[in-house]
Design a protein around this motif. Structure first.
Motif, PDB file in Angstrom:
ATOM      1  N   ASP A  93      14.179  17.029  18.566  1.00  0.00           N
ATOM      2  CA  ASP A  93      13.181  17.141  17.018  1.00  0.00           C
ATOM      3  C   ASP A  93      12.899  16.363  15.795  1.00  0.00           C
ATOM      4  OD1 ASP A  93      12.099  19.255  18.590  1.00  0.00           O
ATOM      5  OD2 ASP A  93      13.850  20.823  17.707  1.00  0.00           O
ATOM      6  N   LEU A  94      14.063  15.573  15.598  1.00  0.00           N
ATOM      7  CA  LEU A  94      14.255  14.455  14.576  1.00  0.00           C
ATOM      8  C   LEU A  94      14.998  13.358  14.706  1.00  0.00           C
ATOM      9  CD1 LEU A  94      16.500  16.961  12.008  1.00  0.00           C
ATOM     10  CD2 LEU A  94      13.991  16.008  11.532  1.00  0.00           C
ATOM     11  N   ARG A  95      14.372  13.071  13.598  1.00  0.00           N
ATOM     12  CA  ARG A  95      14.863  11.122  13.932  1.00  0.00           C
ATOM     13  C   ARG A  95      14.201  10.648  12.927  1.00  0.00           C
ATOM     14  NH1 ARG A  95      17.191   8.250  17.432  1.00  0.00           N
ATOM     15  NH2 ARG A  95      16.782   8.985  19.364  1.00  0.00           N
ATOM     16  N   ARG A  96      15.170   9.775  12.256  1.00  0.00           N
ATOM     17  CA  ARG A  96      15.230   9.335  10.971  1.00  0.00           C
ATOM     18  C   ARG A  96      15.175  10.175  10.002  1.00  0.00           C
ATOM     19  NH1 ARG A  96      11.730   3.145  13.087  1.00  0.00           N
ATOM     20  NH2 ARG A  96      14.232   2.444  13.547  1.00  0.00           N
ATOM     21  N   GLY A  97      15.485  11.499  10.851  1.00  0.00           N
ATOM     22  CA  GLY A  97      15.297  12.304   9.207  1.00  0.00           C
ATOM     23  C   GLY A  97      14.063  13.368   9.200  1.00  0.00           C
ATOM     24  N   GLN A  98      13.347  12.434  10.082  1.00  0.00           N
ATOM     25  CA  GLN A  98      11.746  13.260  10.079  1.00  0.00           C
ATOM     26  C   GLN A  98      11.773  14.369  11.648  1.00  0.00           C
ATOM     27  OE1 GLN A  98       9.025  11.069   7.750  1.00  0.00           O
ATOM     28  NE2 GLN A  98      10.625   9.684   7.335  1.00  0.00           N
ATOM     29  N   PRO A  99      10.677  14.575  11.273  1.00  0.00           N
ATOM     30  CA  PRO A  99      10.018  15.057  12.567  1.00  0.00           C
ATOM     31  C   PRO A  99       9.888  14.088  13.190  1.00  0.00           C
ATOM     32  CG  PRO A  99       8.746  16.264  11.303  1.00  0.00           C
ATOM     33  CD  PRO A  99       9.926  15.991  10.538  1.00  0.00           C
ATOM     34  N   THR A 100      10.195  14.377  15.165  1.00  0.00           N
ATOM     35  CA  THR A 100      10.095  12.713  15.456  1.00  0.00           C
ATOM     36  C   THR A 100       8.718  12.744  16.434  1.00  0.00           C
ATOM     37  OG1 THR A 100      10.130  14.552  17.242  1.00  0.00           O
ATOM     38  CG2 THR A 100      11.662  13.145  17.218  1.00  0.00           C
ATOM     39  N   CYS A 101       8.214  11.994  16.479  1.00  0.00           N
ATOM     40  CA  CYS A 101       6.837  11.270  16.710  1.00  0.00           C
ATOM     41  C   CYS A 101       6.136  13.078  17.530  1.00  0.00           C
ATOM     42  CB  CYS A 101       6.260  10.236  17.316  1.00  0.00           C
ATOM     43  SG  CYS A 101       4.803   9.666  17.316  1.00  0.00           S
ATOM     44  N   HIS A 102       6.216  13.183  18.454  1.00  0.00           N
ATOM     45  CA  HIS A 102       5.680  13.974  19.152  1.00  0.00           C
ATOM     46  C   HIS A 102       5.998  15.408  18.727  1.00  0.00           C
ATOM     47  CE1 HIS A 102      10.020  14.996  20.918  1.00  0.00           C
ATOM     48  NE2 HIS A 102       9.466  15.960  20.972  1.00  0.00           N
ATOM     49  N   LYS A 103       6.821  15.809  17.847  1.00  0.00           N
ATOM     50  CA  LYS A 103       6.555  16.808  16.882  1.00  0.00           C
ATOM     51  C   LYS A 103       5.291  16.901  16.156  1.00  0.00           C
ATOM     52  CE  LYS A 103       9.857  19.946  18.913  1.00  0.00           C
ATOM     53  NZ  LYS A 103       9.274  20.694  19.066  1.00  0.00           N
ATOM     54  N   LYS A 104       5.585  15.537  15.243  1.00  0.00           N
ATOM     55  CA  LYS A 104       4.609  15.805  14.012  1.00  0.00           C
ATOM     56  C   LYS A 104       3.597  15.518  14.584  1.00  0.00           C
ATOM     57  CE  LYS A 104       2.884  13.824   9.873  1.00  0.00           C
ATOM     58  NZ  LYS A 104       3.330  14.979   8.273  1.00  0.00           N
ATOM     59  N   PHE A 105       3.117  14.474  16.318  1.00  0.00           N
ATOM     60  CA  PHE A 105       1.329  14.345  16.631  1.00  0.00           C
ATOM     61  C   PHE A 105       1.798  15.857  17.819  1.00  0.00           C
ATOM     62  CE2 PHE A 105       2.483  10.825  14.055  1.00  0.00           C
ATOM     63  CZ  PHE A 105       1.513  11.136  12.780  1.00  0.00           C
ATOM     64  N   ASP A 106       1.865  14.964  18.660  1.00  0.00           N
ATOM     65  CA  ASP A 106       1.586  15.852  20.072  1.00  0.00           C
ATOM     66  C   ASP A 106       2.692  14.789  21.353  1.00  0.00           C
ATOM     67  OD1 ASP A 106      -0.982  14.617  21.566  1.00  0.00           O
ATOM     68  OD2 ASP A 106      -0.927  14.984  19.690  1.00  0.00           O
ATOM     69  N   GLU A 107       2.378  15.177  22.446  1.00  0.00           N
ATOM     70  CA  GLU A 107       2.825  14.637  23.524  1.00  0.00           C
ATOM     71  C   GLU A 107       2.590  13.103  24.050  1.00  0.00           C
ATOM     72  OE1 GLU A 107       5.439  17.531  26.053  1.00  0.00           O
ATOM     73  OE2 GLU A 107       5.521  16.061  27.117  1.00  0.00           O
ATOM     74  N   ALA A 108       0.656  13.509  23.876  1.00  0.00           N
ATOM     75  CA  ALA A 108       0.268  12.683  24.293  1.00  0.00           C
ATOM     76  C   ALA A 108       0.033  11.082  22.857  1.00  0.00           C
ATOM     77  CB  ALA A 108      -1.170  12.844  24.074  1.00  0.00           C
ATOM     78  N   THR A 109      -0.024  11.497  22.200  1.00  0.00           N
ATOM     79  CA  THR A 109      -0.172  10.263  21.349  1.00  0.00           C
ATOM     80  C   THR A 109       1.112   9.779  20.889  1.00  0.00           C
ATOM     81  OG1 THR A 109      -1.862  12.340  20.171  1.00  0.00           O
ATOM     82  CG2 THR A 109      -0.736  10.176  18.680  1.00  0.00           C
TER      83      THR A 109
END
Ligand code: GRG
Length: 296
Positions: A93-109
């Motif tokens: 869920d977290l990467r570089r202290g921020q929501p991971t890309c698929h959490k912030k956007f969605d899996e396909a994105t």
């Protein structure tokens, strides 16, 4: 040399160049370019591009000539992190202290943002050949070695082996083989490509390649140690995940103290490889030493 200042200056240089290489966030498909920017500019250490530039410098080369390839390496690394975080892989869920890309956007994105960064890296590197006239053979060699390090012969192959090994009890040689591909290959390619672009002699390139291999393994051991002992706030992700996922790790097999000793040994081996190089290699000496005290 003050390493902290050096790292901050190099990170600023790389971030500025990455800004220039990022695609515009408007027009058709803008969502994917927004996601690419989000993950790329989320604040990583920029270790691979810093190593690439430092290796070019160590052989007396020009930092600005290595900068595009350094940026391409960071794009490839960020793609690997985006895909590694997906639910089908590590499900973070977290990467570089921020929501991971698929959490912030969605899996396909997130999948597309990773694909976009990987392919853009090769656009940038192939454009380098046009800028460095008369050195096309070197640039082609660099593109080839980075492609091999990123693909199934390197990082992709290592990631597959790592996923298959979850829950299994592995020996030290197997762990070493996985990590030298998954993490070590791209780090080694970063150093080697910088040495080649900097115009290093075959002997210097060979020394720096071995330095990169030792750096890669020491980096992975210290990453494993951070997972045992690190603080979430400093790491930008939760510690303790390797144990939870039953991942084979160096401290898991060797114990914390022996793993730390192994890292120290690799660091001094890496520094020995630099003995033939002059004071221009000082940043590389300091960078590998820093692995032993890093907290993220
Ligand atoms: C999905 C093809 C594919 C590969 C994934 C790099 C990788 C392979 C997985 C990442 C998992 C992981 C945490 C590996 C340990 C070593 C590592 C690469 C740590 C992250 O690199 P840093 O510390 O990260 O350089 P920053 O955020 O500073 O760039």
């Amino acid at each position: 040399m003050e390493l902290k200042t050096y790292l901050a200056e190099r990170k600023a240089l790389i971030d500025q160049a990455l800004e220039k290489y990022l695609p515009p966030v408007e027009g058709q498909g803008a969502r994917v370019t927004v996601a690419m920017r989000y993950s790329l500019m989320a604040g990583g250490k920029r270790l691979r591009p810093i190593l690439c530039l430092a290796a070019a410098e160590a052989v007396g080369g020009n930092v600005s000539e290595a900068l595009p390839v350094a940026c391409a390496l960071e794009m490839i690394h960020t793609y690997s992190l985006i895909h590694d975080d997906l639910p089908a892989m590590d499900d973070d869920d977290l990467r570089r202290g921020q929501p991971t890309c698929h959490k912030k956007f969605d899996e396909a994105t997130a999948i597309l943002a990773g694909d976009g960064l990987l392919t853009e890296a090769f656009v940038i590197m192939s454009q380098v050949a046009q800028g460095l006239s008369g050195r096309n053979a070197v640039v082609l060699e660099v593109i080839n070695l980075i492609a091999q390090a990123a693909g199934y012969r390197g990082m992709v192959g290592g990631q597959m082996a790592d996923l298959l090994a979850e829950g299994q009890s592995l020996g030290l040689p197997q762990i070493e083989a996985i990590h030298s591909l998954k993490t070590g290959a791209l780090l080694t390619a970063a150093v080697r490509s910088g040495a080649l672009l900097g115009g290093g002699s075959p002997k210097a390139v060979a020394h720096l390649t071995r330095y990169g291999q030792c750096f890669g393994l020491a980096f992975q051991i210290t990453d494993d140690l951070l997972d045992v002992e690190g603080q979430a706030a400093e790491m930008g992700k939760a510690p303790g995940m390797d144990l939870l996922r039953q991942k084979a790790t160096y401290p898991g097999i060797l114990g914390v103290e022996t793993a730390r000793q192994q890292a120290r040994q690799l660091v001094s081996q890496a520094k020995m490889e630099l003995a033939a190089l002059g004071p221009e290699a000082e940043p590389l000496r300091e960078l590998v030493q820093y692995l032993l005290i890093r907290r993220h």
